[in-house]
Design a protein around this motif. Structure first.
Motif, mmCIF file in Angstrom:
data_model
loop_
_atom_site.group_PDB
_atom_site.id
_atom_site.type_symbol
_atom_site.label_atom_id
_atom_site.label_comp_id
_atom_site.label_asym_id
_atom_site.label_seq_id
_atom_site.Cartn_x
_atom_site.Cartn_y
_atom_site.Cartn_z
ATOM 1 N N SER A 76 0.817 -1.220 0.000
ATOM 2 C CA SER A 76 0.000 0.000 0.000
ATOM 3 C C SER A 76 0.846 1.263 0.000
ATOM 4 N N ASN A 77 2.128 1.151 0.401
ATOM 5 C CA ASN A 77 3.000 2.318 0.447
ATOM 6 C C ASN A 77 3.307 2.806 -0.970
ATOM 7 N N GLY A 78 2.996 4.070 -1.216
ATOM 8 C CA GLY A 78 3.280 4.663 -2.515
ATOM 9 C C GLY A 78 2.352 4.233 -3.619
ATOM 10 N N ALA A 79 1.313 3.457 -3.303
ATOM 11 C CA ALA A 79 0.386 2.995 -4.338
ATOM 12 C C ALA A 79 -0.574 4.125 -4.705
ATOM 13 N N PRO A 80 -0.815 4.352 -5.998
ATOM 14 C CA PRO A 80 -1.710 5.448 -6.398
ATOM 15 C C PRO A 80 -3.188 5.139 -6.182
ATOM 16 N N HIS A 81 -3.532 3.871 -5.985
ATOM 17 C CA HIS A 81 -4.927 3.448 -5.793
ATOM 18 C C HIS A 81 -5.815 3.921 -6.933
ATOM 19 N N THR A 82 -5.386 3.650 -8.140
ATOM 20 C CA THR A 82 -6.189 3.907 -9.324
ATOM 21 C C THR A 82 -6.626 2.578 -9.914
ATOM 22 N N THR A 83 -7.522 2.621 -10.872
ATOM 23 C CA THR A 83 -8.005 1.374 -11.478
ATOM 24 C C THR A 83 -6.911 0.652 -12.256
ATOM 25 N N THR A 84 -5.878 1.355 -12.651
ATOM 26 C CA THR A 84 -4.775 0.714 -13.372
ATOM 27 C C THR A 84 -3.684 0.199 -12.442
ATOM 28 N N THR A 85 -3.537 0.813 -11.280
ATOM 29 C CA THR A 85 -2.515 0.388 -10.311
ATOM 30 C C THR A 85 -3.080 0.590 -8.916
ATOM 31 N N TRP A 86 -3.713 -0.445 -8.386
ATOM 32 C CA TRP A 86 -4.343 -0.305 -7.070
ATOM 33 C C TRP A 86 -3.339 -0.485 -5.941
ATOM 34 N N PHE A 87 -2.276 -1.274 -6.178
ATOM 35 C CA PHE A 87 -1.269 -1.480 -5.136
ATOM 36 C C PHE A 87 0.095 -1.644 -5.792
ATOM 37 N N ASN A 88 1.117 -1.671 -4.962
ATOM 38 C CA ASN A 88 2.493 -1.789 -5.439
ATOM 39 C C ASN A 88 2.805 -3.263 -5.708
ATOM 40 N N PRO A 129 3.839 -11.515 -20.010
ATOM 41 C CA PRO A 129 3.734 -10.046 -20.008
ATOM 42 C C PRO A 129 2.307 -9.535 -19.918
ATOM 43 N N SER A 130 1.361 -10.209 -20.563
ATOM 44 C CA SER A 130 -0.026 -9.748 -20.511
ATOM 45 C C SER A 130 -0.595 -9.861 -19.106
ATOM 46 N N VAL A 131 -0.217 -10.915 -18.376
ATOM 47 C CA VAL A 131 -0.667 -11.076 -16.994
ATOM 48 C C VAL A 131 -0.006 -10.036 -16.103
ATOM 49 N N ALA A 132 1.286 -9.788 -16.342
ATOM 50 C CA ALA A 132 2.007 -8.786 -15.554
ATOM 51 C C ALA A 132 1.361 -7.410 -15.711
ATOM 52 N N ALA A 133 0.898 -7.106 -16.909
ATOM 53 C CA ALA A 133 0.279 -5.802 -17.152
ATOM 54 C C ALA A 133 -1.038 -5.650 -16.418
ATOM 55 N N SER A 134 -1.722 -6.765 -16.137
ATOM 56 C CA SER A 134 -3.022 -6.699 -15.466
ATOM 57 C C SER A 134 -2.926 -6.819 -13.952
ATOM 58 N N PHE A 135 -1.724 -7.079 -13.431
ATOM 59 C CA PHE A 135 -1.550 -7.272 -11.990
ATOM 60 C C PHE A 135 -1.891 -5.972 -11.255
ATOM 61 N N GLY A 136 -2.891 -6.046 -10.369
ATOM 62 C CA GLY A 136 -3.303 -4.876 -9.606
ATOM 63 C C GLY A 136 -4.306 -3.988 -10.311
ATOM 64 N N GLN A 137 -4.771 -4.384 -11.504
ATOM 65 C CA GLN A 137 -5.771 -3.593 -12.213
ATOM 66 C C GLN A 137 -7.183 -3.962 -11.767
ATOM 67 N N ILE A 138 -8.086 -2.992 -11.875
ATOM 68 C CA ILE A 138 -9.498 -3.200 -11.549
ATOM 69 C C ILE A 138 -10.307 -3.024 -12.822
ATOM 70 N N THR A 139 -11.138 -3.999 -13.110
ATOM 71 C CA THR A 139 -11.886 -3.972 -14.362
ATOM 72 C C THR A 139 -13.399 -4.021 -14.154
ATOM 73 N N ASN A 140 -13.868 -3.876 -12.923
ATOM 74 C CA ASN A 140 -15.311 -3.948 -12.700
ATOM 75 C C ASN A 140 -15.718 -3.090 -11.507
ATOM 76 N N THR A 141 -16.991 -2.853 -11.387
ATOM 77 C CA THR A 141 -17.570 -2.181 -10.224
ATOM 78 C C THR A 141 -18.518 -3.149 -9.531
ATOM 79 N N VAL A 142 -18.807 -2.878 -8.263
ATOM 80 C CA VAL A 142 -19.622 -3.810 -7.488
ATOM 81 C C VAL A 142 -20.906 -3.168 -6.971
ATOM 82 N N ASN A 143 -21.192 -1.944 -7.395
ATOM 83 C CA ASN A 143 -22.449 -1.328 -6.998
ATOM 84 C C ASN A 143 -23.247 -0.926 -8.228
ATOM 85 N N SER A 144 -24.454 -0.491 -8.008
ATOM 86 C CA SER A 144 -25.336 -0.103 -9.102
ATOM 87 C C SER A 144 -25.228 1.394 -9.363
ATOM 88 N N PRO A 145 -25.420 1.824 -10.604
ATOM 89 C CA PRO A 145 -25.424 3.258 -10.891
ATOM 90 C C PRO A 145 -26.665 3.922 -10.306
#
Length: 376
Positions: free
Chosen positions: A260-272, A349-365
């Protein structure tokens, strides 16, 4: 038949105080806790070798016959093995077979899920501790509110119960015969929760701040607005598996720093993602916890509002109109980030690129609901 199973037991305890403040306000504070014993696991293979046994014999277990250290032993169970067992009719078997608790049962293959499966084996434990605060203002002057806050922690070595209603139940225990490696924050743990509820009769109508009568009151008077806000922290993220091609148990990765240290917490990089590495040996348990307390998903940020008015229509008859909105701010709650095995991250490499990414939401609009109810 297993004759030594224990009955799941939960001890609950609490202590609270309540204090009445002026203006019909009541404050409550309580400590609430519980201790669970003999909690059921989802599925346990009692033929699975312990990590201690795996470390003792290493490659001589002959899990992988091509290894020069592979050791074969006499198949003394051959007369009682069914034809469906992989070792049926063989004069010798790998060493790991002889070290199993019930080698005569199962399909003769190595690894959890191939031996003697027990669903709901009561071997888990849990501890729950919380501070719960409630502030309530009873209805006066057309206004009432109820607010509650919970600061809690749920620890367990049973992260994979038979039924998982909350959280992300991922992976399997490294060693079902030594659950010290699994004792961590529960996948169902929500550290902070706040719920605020408000109900207010708008000051427009007969006898109110804006005194209305007749047609103006029929349209604008006697409306009540309700609001509910819910805020919470997220749920723990599971520790990644090692994923080695030659695996002896459900080995997790090593955790080398706080992700969690230095992690931007974005959908592309949620953790280090650089905080995880492969263990130094395939026989050693990974140091990453089953679920990480300091690495959690996005928490809830929800606001619901409603507005309603009742129209009396004679004796015993009433028409009520409701306008409701859910997730009024249309705030997206991101789901669980991708947590593949570390071996896959290092080799694909494709798996490495997705490590820590978020691709979905869990609530309703945002949603609106309009309703009418006639009672008579």
């Amino acid at each position: 038949v297993l004759h030594t199973q224990r009955t799941p037991t939960v001890y609950n305890y609490n202590f609270g105080i309540e204090y009445k403040l002026p203006r019909q306000v009541v404050l409550s504070l309580a400590y609430v806790g519980s201790h669970g014993l003999f909690l059921p696991m989802g599925s346990v293979d009692i033929n699975q070798l312990s990590i201690q046994t795996i470390q003792k014999y290493g490659a001589s277990l002959c899990v992988y016959p091509s290894n020069p250290a592979c050791k074969m032993v006499a198949n003394k169970w051959e007369p009682i093995l069914p034809a469906t067992n992989a070792n049926y009719g063989s004069p010798t078997v790998p060493l790991w077979v002889a070290l199993q608790e019930f080698p005569q049962f199962g399909n003769g293959s190595y690894g959890a899920g191939n031996g003697v499966l027990v669903n709901g084996d009561p071997i888990g434990n849990s501890e729950y501790n919380s501070l719960q605060i409630k502030l309530q203002k009873r209805l006066t002057h057309h206004f009432t509110t109820l607010d509650s806050f919970t600061w809690a922690k749920l620890m367990t070595d049973d992260g994979n119960p038979p039924l998982g209603f909350v959280g992300s139940h991922d992976g399997s225990p490294q060693d079902v015969k030594d659950l010290q490696y699994e004792h961590a924050v529960s996948p169902q743990d929500v550290k902070y929760q706040f719920t605020g509820q408000v109900s207010y009769d708008l000051p427009m109508g007969p006898g109110r701040a804006v005194n209305l009568h007749g047609v103006s009151n029929a349209f604008l008077g006697d409306w009540t607005v309700n609001g509910i806000v819910y805020l919470s922290s997220g749920i723990p993220i599971p520790g990644p598996s090692a994923g080695l091609p030659n695996s002896y148990f459900n080995q997790r990765a090593d955790m080398t720093c706080n992700p969690s240290n230095g992690a931007p917490h974005t959908t592309t990089t949620w953790f280090n993602a650089s905080c995880f590495a492969l263990p130094s040996s395939p026989f050693n348990p990974g140091t990453a916890p089953a679920y990480m307390d300091h690495m959690r998903t996005m928490g809830a940020r929800d606001l619901d509002m409603s507005l309603y008015k009742s129209f009396p229509m004679g004796t015993g008859r009433n028409l009520r109109l409701d306008i409701s909105s859910y997730n009024l701010t249309n705030t997206a709650q991101f789901g669980m980030p991708n947590v593949p095995s570390i071996e896959a991250v290092k080799t694909q490499p494709s798996v490495a690129a997705s490590f820590g990414q978020i691709t979905n939401t869990v609530n309703s609009p945002r949603q609106f609901q309009f309703g009418a109810r006639f009672t008579f």
